[in-house]
Write a protein that holds these residues in place. Sequence first.
Motif, PDB file in Angstrom:
ATOM      1  N   LEU A  92     -11.297   5.948   4.710  1.00 39.84           N
ATOM      2  CA  LEU A  92     -12.550   5.613   4.047  1.00 39.84           C
ATOM      3  C   LEU A  92     -13.644   5.522   5.107  1.00 39.84           C
ATOM      4  CD1 LEU A  92     -11.211   2.866   1.618  1.00 39.84           C
ATOM      5  CD2 LEU A  92     -11.911   5.184   1.011  1.00 39.84           C
ATOM      6  N   PRO A  93     -14.894   5.555   4.722  1.00 38.61           N
ATOM      7  CA  PRO A  93     -15.971   5.457   5.713  1.00 38.61           C
ATOM      8  C   PRO A  93     -15.863   4.166   6.533  1.00 38.61           C
ATOM      9  CG  PRO A  93     -16.837   6.173   3.596  1.00 38.61           C
ATOM     10  CD  PRO A  93     -15.416   5.778   3.362  1.00 38.61           C
ATOM     11  N   GLY A  94     -15.498   4.305   7.789  1.00 39.48           N
ATOM     12  CA  GLY A  94     -15.472   3.158   8.686  1.00 39.48           C
ATOM     13  C   GLY A  94     -14.127   2.510   8.899  1.00 39.48           C
ATOM     14  N   PHE A  95     -13.137   2.779   8.040  1.00 39.82           N
ATOM     15  CA  PHE A  95     -11.826   2.159   8.238  1.00 39.82           C
ATOM     16  C   PHE A  95     -10.748   2.907   7.460  1.00 39.82           C
ATOM     17  CE2 PHE A  95     -13.529   0.173   4.458  1.00 39.82           C
ATOM     18  CZ  PHE A  95     -12.436  -0.013   3.619  1.00 39.82           C
ATOM     19  N   ASP A  96      -9.492   2.639   7.837  1.00 38.80           N
ATOM     20  CA  ASP A  96      -8.340   3.192   7.131  1.00 38.80           C
ATOM     21  C   ASP A  96      -7.826   2.151   6.139  1.00 38.80           C
ATOM     22  OD1 ASP A  96      -8.434   5.465   8.690  1.00 38.80           O
ATOM     23  OD2 ASP A  96      -6.935   4.752  10.129  1.00 38.80           O
ATOM     24  N   LEU A  97      -7.541   2.598   4.934  1.00 35.79           N
ATOM     25  CA  LEU A  97      -6.945   1.727   3.926  1.00 35.79           C
ATOM     26  C   LEU A  97      -5.501   2.168   3.719  1.00 35.79           C
ATOM     27  CD1 LEU A  97      -7.410  -0.538   1.772  1.00 35.79           C
ATOM     28  CD2 LEU A  97      -7.779   1.334   0.131  1.00 35.79           C
ATOM     29  N   ALA A  98      -4.562   1.259   4.002  1.00 31.63           N
ATOM     30  CA  ALA A  98      -3.137   1.576   3.873  1.00 31.63           C
ATOM     31  C   ALA A  98      -2.490   0.641   2.863  1.00 31.63           C
ATOM     32  CB  ALA A  98      -2.442   1.453   5.232  1.00 31.63           C
ATOM     33  N   GLY A  99      -1.361   1.076   2.323  1.00 26.92           N
ATOM     34  CA  GLY A  99      -0.623   0.238   1.390  1.00 26.92           C
ATOM     35  C   GLY A  99       0.865   0.472   1.525  1.00 26.92           C
ATOM     36  N   VAL A 100       1.640  -0.618   1.427  1.00 28.68           N
ATOM     37  CA  VAL A 100       3.100  -0.487   1.515  1.00 28.68           C
ATOM     38  C   VAL A 100       3.740  -1.030   0.242  1.00 28.68           C
ATOM     39  CG1 VAL A 100       3.248  -0.555   4.029  1.00 28.68           C
ATOM     40  CG2 VAL A 100       3.262  -2.704   2.742  1.00 28.68           C
ATOM     41  N   ASN A 101       4.895  -0.474  -0.091  1.00 31.37           N
ATOM     42  CA  ASN A 101       5.649  -0.940  -1.249  1.00 31.37           C
ATOM     43  C   ASN A 101       6.121  -2.368  -1.035  1.00 31.37           C
ATOM     44  OD1 ASN A 101       5.374   1.624  -2.301  1.00 31.37           O
ATOM     45  ND2 ASN A 101       7.427   2.291  -1.697  1.00 31.37           N
ATOM     46  N   ASP A 102       6.453  -3.033  -2.143  1.00 24.52           N
ATOM     47  CA  ASP A 102       6.953  -4.401  -2.042  1.00 24.52           C
ATOM     48  C   ASP A 102       8.372  -4.432  -1.508  1.00 24.52           C
ATOM     49  OD1 ASP A 102       6.536  -7.330  -2.758  1.00 24.52           O
ATOM     50  OD2 ASP A 102       8.429  -6.873  -3.764  1.00 24.52           O
ATOM     51  N   ILE A 103       8.739  -5.561  -0.937  1.00 14.90           N
ATOM     52  CA  ILE A 103      10.078  -5.762  -0.378  1.00 14.90           C
ATOM     53  C   ILE A 103      11.155  -5.535  -1.430  1.00 14.90           C
ATOM     54  CG2 ILE A 103      11.605  -7.465   0.700  1.00 14.90           C
ATOM     55  CD1 ILE A 103       9.053  -8.818   1.789  1.00 14.90           C
ATOM     56  N   GLN A 104      10.874  -5.890  -2.688  1.00 11.86           N
ATOM     57  CA  GLN A 104      11.856  -5.732  -3.757  1.00 11.86           C
ATOM     58  C   GLN A 104      12.306  -4.281  -3.896  1.00 11.86           C
ATOM     59  OE1 GLN A 104      13.044  -8.390  -5.396  1.00 11.86           O
ATOM     60  NE2 GLN A 104      14.505  -7.140  -6.539  1.00 11.86           N
ATOM     61  N   GLY A 105      11.468  -3.352  -3.468  1.00 15.19           N
ATOM     62  CA  GLY A 105      11.810  -1.939  -3.557  1.00 15.19           C
ATOM     63  C   GLY A 105      12.951  -1.538  -2.645  1.00 15.19           C
ATOM     64  N   GLU A 106      13.309  -2.378  -1.674  1.00 17.10           N
ATOM     65  CA  GLU A 106      14.416  -2.060  -0.773  1.00 17.10           C
ATOM     66  C   GLU A 106      15.729  -1.888  -1.524  1.00 17.10           C
ATOM     67  OE1 GLU A 106      14.344  -5.251   2.027  1.00 17.10           O
ATOM     68  OE2 GLU A 106      12.712  -4.377   3.227  1.00 17.10           O
ATOM     69  N   ARG A 107      15.866  -2.530  -2.674  1.00 17.35           N
ATOM     70  CA  ARG A 107      17.102  -2.425  -3.451  1.00 17.35           C
ATOM     71  C   ARG A 107      17.335  -1.020  -3.985  1.00 17.35           C
ATOM     72  NH1 ARG A 107      17.784  -8.014  -6.974  1.00 17.35           N
ATOM     73  NH2 ARG A 107      17.553  -9.464  -5.211  1.00 17.35           N
ATOM     74  N   THR A 108      16.254  -0.251  -4.099  1.00 12.80           N
ATOM     75  CA  THR A 108      16.378   1.120  -4.589  1.00 12.80           C
ATOM     76  C   THR A 108      15.924   2.127  -3.534  1.00 12.80           C
ATOM     77  OG1 THR A 108      14.164   0.959  -5.591  1.00 12.80           O
ATOM     78  CG2 THR A 108      16.061   0.422  -6.994  1.00 12.80           C
ATOM     79  N   GLY A 109      15.865   1.687  -2.285  1.00  5.91           N
ATOM     80  CA  GLY A 109      15.458   2.573  -1.204  1.00  5.91           C
ATOM     81  C   GLY A 109      13.980   2.883  -1.185  1.00  5.91           C
ATOM     82  N   GLN A 110      13.170   2.019  -1.801  1.00  2.52           N
ATOM     83  CA  GLN A 110      11.725   2.249  -1.867  1.00  2.52           C
ATOM     84  C   GLN A 110      10.944   1.082  -1.277  1.00  2.52           C
ATOM     85  OE1 GLN A 110      11.057   2.845  -6.052  1.00  2.52           O
ATOM     86  NE2 GLN A 110      12.062   4.831  -6.085  1.00  2.52           N
ATOM     87  N   GLY A 111      11.500   0.438  -0.263  1.00  4.23           N
ATOM     88  CA  GLY A 111      10.860  -0.718   0.333  1.00  4.23           C
ATOM     89  C   GLY A 111       9.678  -0.346   1.209  1.00  4.23           C
ATOM     90  N   PRO A 112       9.061  -1.325   1.866  1.00  6.78           N
ATOM     91  CA  PRO A 112       7.904  -1.060   2.728  1.00  6.78           C
ATOM     92  C   PRO A 112       8.284  -0.232   3.950  1.00  6.78           C
ATOM     93  CG  PRO A 112       8.652  -3.327   2.970  1.00  6.78           C
ATOM     94  CD  PRO A 112       9.428  -2.751   1.830  1.00  6.78           C
ATOM     95  N   ASP A 113       7.451   0.740   4.285  1.00  9.25           N
ATOM     96  CA  ASP A 113       7.682   1.594   5.447  1.00  9.25           C
ATOM     97  C   ASP A 113       6.373   1.639   6.247  1.00  9.25           C
ATOM     98  OD1 ASP A 113       8.098   3.620   7.300  1.00  9.25           O
ATOM     99  OD2 ASP A 113       9.364   4.782   5.934  1.00  9.25           O
ATOM    100  N   PHE A 114       6.287   0.785   7.250  1.00 11.76           N
ATOM    101  CA  PHE A 114       5.060   0.684   8.045  1.00 11.76           C
ATOM    102  C   PHE A 114       4.855   1.891   8.937  1.00 11.76           C
ATOM    103  CE2 PHE A 114       5.293  -3.575   6.537  1.00 11.76           C
ATOM    104  CZ  PHE A 114       3.998  -4.084   6.601  1.00 11.76           C
ATOM    105  N   VAL A 115       5.943   2.482   9.403  1.00 11.21           N
ATOM    106  CA  VAL A 115       5.809   3.669  10.253  1.00 11.21           C
ATOM    107  C   VAL A 115       5.188   4.807   9.459  1.00 11.21           C
ATOM    108  CG1 VAL A 115       7.082   5.415  11.549  1.00 11.21           C
ATOM    109  CG2 VAL A 115       7.734   3.009  11.744  1.00 11.21           C
TER     110      VAL A 115
END
Length: 414
Positions: A292-315
Amino acid sequence: MERAAVGIVVVLVVVLAVFGALHWYVWRRLVRDTTVAGSVGRRIGTAILVAGPLLLVAAGMTERAGIPFLVVRFIAWPGYLWGAVFVYLLLALLVGEVVRIPLLRQRDTTATTVAPRTVEPVPGHGATALPKPDSADAPRIPRRLFVSRAVGGAAAVAAVTTVGYGTYGVLSGPQVKRLTVPLASLPRGAHGFRIAVVSDIHLGPILGRGFAERVVATINDTQPDLIAIVGDMVDGSVADLRPAVAPLAGLRARHGAYFVTGNHEYFSGAEQWIEHVQELGIHLLANTRTELPGFDLAGVNDIQGERTGQGPDFVKALGDRDLSRTAVLLAHQPVLIEDAVAHGVDLQLSGHTHGGQLWPGNYLAGLVNPTVAGLERYGDTQLYVTRGAGAWGPPVRVGAPSDITVIELASKQA
């Protein structure tokens, strides 16, 4: 597996035993100690103290049992409201023990006390007399019964009033909070950029379409540059809640609305919600980012998603970004702050805690969350936690008012 199953059964038995014991205590103080055996009052009080916890347990079970949504709504209202009333009945009665115990240590006045009788002469019969009770010394209520009724009545009034006020606050919709957050690396051109942060709307069997319309109207009235929906938007399936979430398509911001999953999305069919959110015109950030103009907006999945292999991935979300740019992260749970710090995030926006929702729940929330509500700094990263717009379980908030927060980013170069 067998050992784990046995452990779950043991925990369940202990929880149910404590749950039952606390309800027995409330019944004893509020019903048995204040009524006469066999009376209508005792029967009604006992019925309420039996039906309340049964409805509460049923409300929690029916949401995930595939029961028709209309039935779920019918059970949820009384069941969850009983949960809130019970909390404050219990607290009020425990406080009442401070008054009750000393008073009951004094000598009791028995219910068989009879008023003394006076003698009056019968006209025309000399000294012949008839007994007449003295109305000033009529039979009195025993001290134990009087004290129990006074304490129990006060506890009931306090609990119902507290829950009533807390329910009114939730159903009236969230209030707008405004906060300025200085960011060292934010360029001057992004100074004053406003993000409307909303979390924990919890549209479901209790909070429905009307509540969603109030949330949308409140957000749009702030005229933000960007809207961040930080998880726990729903409690239920897309099939049941499609009409309730429809107003969210009306969210308006110059740079659009963005969404990350919360733990309750994974209880409600995350894959379907991820699709439907995008159908509403809301951008999904699932371990991704956008410039976005001036900064990056990032989002990660919730921890609960780890049960289905969809958890947060910061990398995946932040690993290859330009570190000279400011990074704002959407992450439902505050506990992800350590990963945010490690990846050079400037500001993390979270929800999840509800600010405790029901006092003294804020103290319990503080045991498992680094920040329960508000803005705090962790190293070079700032964490803001909103109390959320809705409520989970009982539509009640006490000591933790709901909010939508408009965060204005400030450049130190401005």
